[in-house]
Design an enzyme around this catalytic site. Sequence first.
Site, short mmCIF file in Angstrom:
data_model
loop_
_atom_site.label_atom_id
_atom_site.label_comp_id
_atom_site.label_asym_id
_atom_site.label_seq_id
_atom_site.Cartn_x
_atom_site.Cartn_y
_atom_site.Cartn_z
N GLU A 1 -5.34 4.36 13.87
CA GLU A 1 -6.14 3.18 14.62
C GLU A 1 -6.90 3.93 15.98
O GLU A 1 -7.66 3.44 16.24
CB GLU A 1 -5.44 2.00 14.81
CG GLU A 1 -4.61 2.05 15.98
CD GLU A 1 -3.01 2.65 15.63
OE1 GLU A 1 -3.09 3.08 14.49
OE2 GLU A 1 -2.02 2.58 16.41
N HIS B 1 -0.10 1.23 16.46
CA HIS B 1 -0.08 0.05 17.15
C HIS B 1 0.61 0.17 18.38
O HIS B 1 1.41 -0.88 18.73
CB HIS B 1 -0.31 -1.18 16.37
CG HIS B 1 -1.36 -1.18 15.40
ND1 HIS B 1 -2.47 -1.39 15.60
CD2 HIS B 1 -1.14 -0.98 13.94
CE1 HIS B 1 -3.15 -1.37 14.52
NE2 HIS B 1 -2.25 -1.21 13.60
N TYR C 1 -0.58 4.25 10.71
CA TYR C 1 -0.76 3.34 11.77
C TYR C 1 0.43 3.05 12.71
O TYR C 1 1.46 2.96 12.25
CB TYR C 1 -1.09 1.66 11.05
CG TYR C 1 -2.66 1.78 10.31
CD1 TYR C 1 -3.82 1.76 11.12
CD2 TYR C 1 -2.56 1.38 9.15
CE1 TYR C 1 -5.17 1.93 10.57
CE2 TYR C 1 -3.93 1.18 8.50
CZ TYR C 1 -5.02 1.54 9.16
OH TYR C 1 -6.30 1.45 8.56
N LYS D 1 2.07 1.86 7.47
CA LYS D 1 2.41 1.10 8.53
C LYS D 1 3.44 1.75 9.42
O LYS D 1 4.13 2.87 9.11
CB LYS D 1 3.01 -0.19 8.15
CG LYS D 1 2.07 -1.24 7.39
CD LYS D 1 0.93 -1.57 8.44
CE LYS D 1 1.20 -2.55 9.45
NZ LYS D 1 -0.06 -2.74 10.33
N ARG E 1 0.72 -1.10 -0.18
CA ARG E 1 -0.07 -0.17 0.05
C ARG E 1 0.75 1.41 0.11
O ARG E 1 2.09 1.31 0.16
CB ARG E 1 -0.83 -0.04 1.14
CG ARG E 1 -2.14 -0.99 1.22
CD ARG E 1 -2.87 -1.09 2.53
NE ARG E 1 -1.94 -1.61 3.51
CZ ARG E 1 -2.05 -2.06 4.88
NH1 ARG E 1 -3.17 -1.46 5.48
NH2 ARG E 1 -1.47 -2.48 5.88
N ASP F 1 -1.95 -7.12 15.35
CA ASP F 1 -1.34 -5.86 15.27
C ASP F 1 -1.47 -5.05 16.77
O ASP F 1 -0.56 -4.34 16.92
CB ASP F 1 -1.92 -5.01 14.29
CG ASP F 1 -3.41 -4.62 14.29
OD1 ASP F 1 -3.99 -5.30 15.10
OD2 ASP F 1 -4.04 -4.04 13.44
N1 LIG Z 1 -4.07 -7.91 10.80
C1 LIG Z 1 -4.30 -6.95 9.94
O1 LIG Z 1 -3.74 -6.95 8.99
C2 LIG Z 1 -5.36 -5.94 10.54
C3 LIG Z 1 -5.77 -6.01 11.79
N2 LIG Z 1 -6.64 -5.42 12.19
C4 LIG Z 1 -7.08 -5.57 13.67
O2 LIG Z 1 -8.04 -6.21 13.87
C5 LIG Z 1 -8.51 -5.90 15.25
C6 LIG Z 1 -10.31 -5.82 15.20
O3 LIG Z 1 -10.57 -4.49 14.55
P1 LIG Z 1 -11.89 -4.13 14.38
O4 LIG Z 1 -12.78 -4.99 14.08
O5 LIG Z 1 -11.99 -2.98 13.60
O6 LIG Z 1 -12.43 -3.66 15.88
P2 LIG Z 1 -14.05 -3.33 16.38
O7 LIG Z 1 -13.66 -2.19 17.63
O8 LIG Z 1 -14.96 -2.83 15.35
O9 LIG Z 1 -14.35 -4.63 16.90
C7 LIG Z 1 -13.99 -5.32 18.08
C8 LIG Z 1 -14.90 -5.88 18.70
O10 LIG Z 1 -14.39 -6.78 19.81
C9 LIG Z 1 -15.24 -6.86 20.74
N3 LIG Z 1 -14.79 -7.24 22.15
C10 LIG Z 1 -13.97 -6.64 22.95
N4 LIG Z 1 -13.53 -7.32 24.19
C11 LIG Z 1 -13.97 -8.34 23.76
C12 LIG Z 1 -14.01 -9.78 24.51
N5 LIG Z 1 -13.22 -9.78 25.66
N6 LIG Z 1 -14.68 -10.71 24.07
C13 LIG Z 1 -15.23 -10.72 22.77
N7 LIG Z 1 -15.32 -9.43 22.07
C14 LIG Z 1 -14.70 -8.40 22.72
C15 LIG Z 1 -15.99 -5.71 20.81
O11 LIG Z 1 -17.17 -5.36 21.51
C16 LIG Z 1 -15.98 -5.18 19.46
O12 LIG Z 1 -17.25 -5.58 18.94
C17 LIG Z 1 -7.96 -4.75 15.51
O13 LIG Z 1 -6.72 -5.26 16.34
C18 LIG Z 1 -7.39 -4.09 14.34
O14 LIG Z 1 -6.26 -3.30 14.67
C19 LIG Z 1 -7.45 -4.37 11.37
C20 LIG Z 1 -7.10 -4.51 10.19
C21 LIG Z 1 -6.14 -4.96 9.61
C1 LIG Z 2 -4.84 -1.64 10.47
C2 LIG Z 2 -3.45 -1.98 10.10
O1 LIG Z 2 -2.55 -2.14 10.78
C3 LIG Z 2 -3.35 -2.41 8.62
O2 LIG Z 2 -4.10 -2.30 7.92
O3 LIG Z 2 -2.07 -2.97 8.34
#
Ligand SMILES: NC(=O)C1=CN([C@@H]2O[C@H](COP(=O)(O)OP(=O)(O)OC[C@H]3O[C@@H](n4cnc5c(N)ncnc54)[C@H](O)[C@@H]3O)[C@@H](O)[C@H]2O)C=CC1
Ligand SMILES: CC(=O)C(=O)O
Length: 376
Positions: A117, A95, A93, A74, A15, A268
Amino acid sequence: MLIGIPKEIKNNENRVAITPAGVVSLSNNGHRIKVEKDAGLASGFTNEEYRFAGAEIEERAEDVWASEMVMKVKEPLASEYRYFRPGLILFAYLHLAAEPALAKALTESEVTAIAYETVEVGRALPLLTPMSEVAGRMSVQIGAQFLEKPYGGKGILLGGVPGAKRGKVTIIGGGVVGTNAAKIAVGLGADVTIVDLSADRLRQLDDIFGSRLNTLMSNPMNIAEAVAESDLVIGAVLIPGAKAPKLVTERMIESMKPGSVVVDVAIDQGGIIETVDRITTHDDPTFVKHGVLHYAVANMPGAVPRTSTIALTNATVPYAVQIANKGVRQAALSNPALAMGVNTAAGRVTYKAVAADLGYDHVAFDEALALAARPA
Ligand SMILES: NC(=O)C1=CN([C@@H]2O[C@H](COP(=O)(O)OP(=O)(O)OC[C@H]3O[C@@H](n4cnc5c(N)ncnc54)[C@H](O)[C@@H]3O)[C@@H](O)[C@H]2O)C=CC1
Ligand SMILES: CC(=O)C(=O)O
């Protein structure tokens, strides 16, 4: 303001932090943009397109990093810390709760760092959402692939076929990643369960998906039962800015059948799966523990850069325009969403969850930005 866009250097990070359309938006507001040569190529944007839009193309990363504000996708890698200096505005981003070395480098160098984020409007995270949509959708596609025998999986087709059972998918966290994962998993015909801590969120999901989705309250017993039965588990929990809680324990992973797959999208922020003890890359995305394939790539959207760059910059550029027009302090004072994005300034940590997780004192953003604005 002079704005620099370096080429991303993380493994398979294809990206780029701005499109030619974003260059036009910023330059129409009177700003100068320097883009590192070939920064947009992997996303399908040529140097000529950037030049035509009004950007200057720079050969050397250090000349781009010399700008007043640097926009990245990133977090900077260690080799980029040498570009940090007092007063530099970094918009990317970050983190930080999972990146203590970066937090140290940013505070020691007195960089004003705004994390995509943690920019927050109400309870929504508008600069995380588009990439969570991408990663959520990818997580099922990736899980389905690694369930195939040639990739090391148990040989399950998630949708099954008449006469042979469907695969079971458990998604832990029902936010943006979780909902998008559910859309794809339900679409493939899998037997899908989503786990969340918020009863209201589970009600909303039930309204959206009806009987095509099972909802479960998040507690250790429910998670243990769901994980044990699953072919694919997706980690999608977020506590904004904070290190992710370890909700899937090693014992739960041991209870899964060999060849099952876990995709820890939340890696992340440190990840929610105890056995995920390392971040993986697109070059070498999985490792096996207790017979279960673990996928823990922290920049999943980097593999679909055309879609991701456009979706990301649609969201980030309007905020970049505000920072460039008003300066970071006025922009944060006049927009509470941006104020939530400020993670470090003047050597202080200004985001509460990051300070708490990494053991820094928390300083209010306006206090730190006032210090950052003072002439040396
Ligand atoms: N690996 C990657 O390339 C990417 C990673 N991410 C990551 O994915 C993760 C999730 O992001 P989003 O969905 O946007 O967040 P979000 O805030 O939309 O959703 C998080 C959910 O987790 C729930 N939650 C909180 N504590 C909980 C628990 N103990 N048990 C069950 N559910 C619980 C919340 O109620 C919420 O619905 C983040 O860490 C984000 O940075 C996002 C994009 C890319
Ligand atoms: C959310 C994030 O760290 C990514 O899109 O790479």
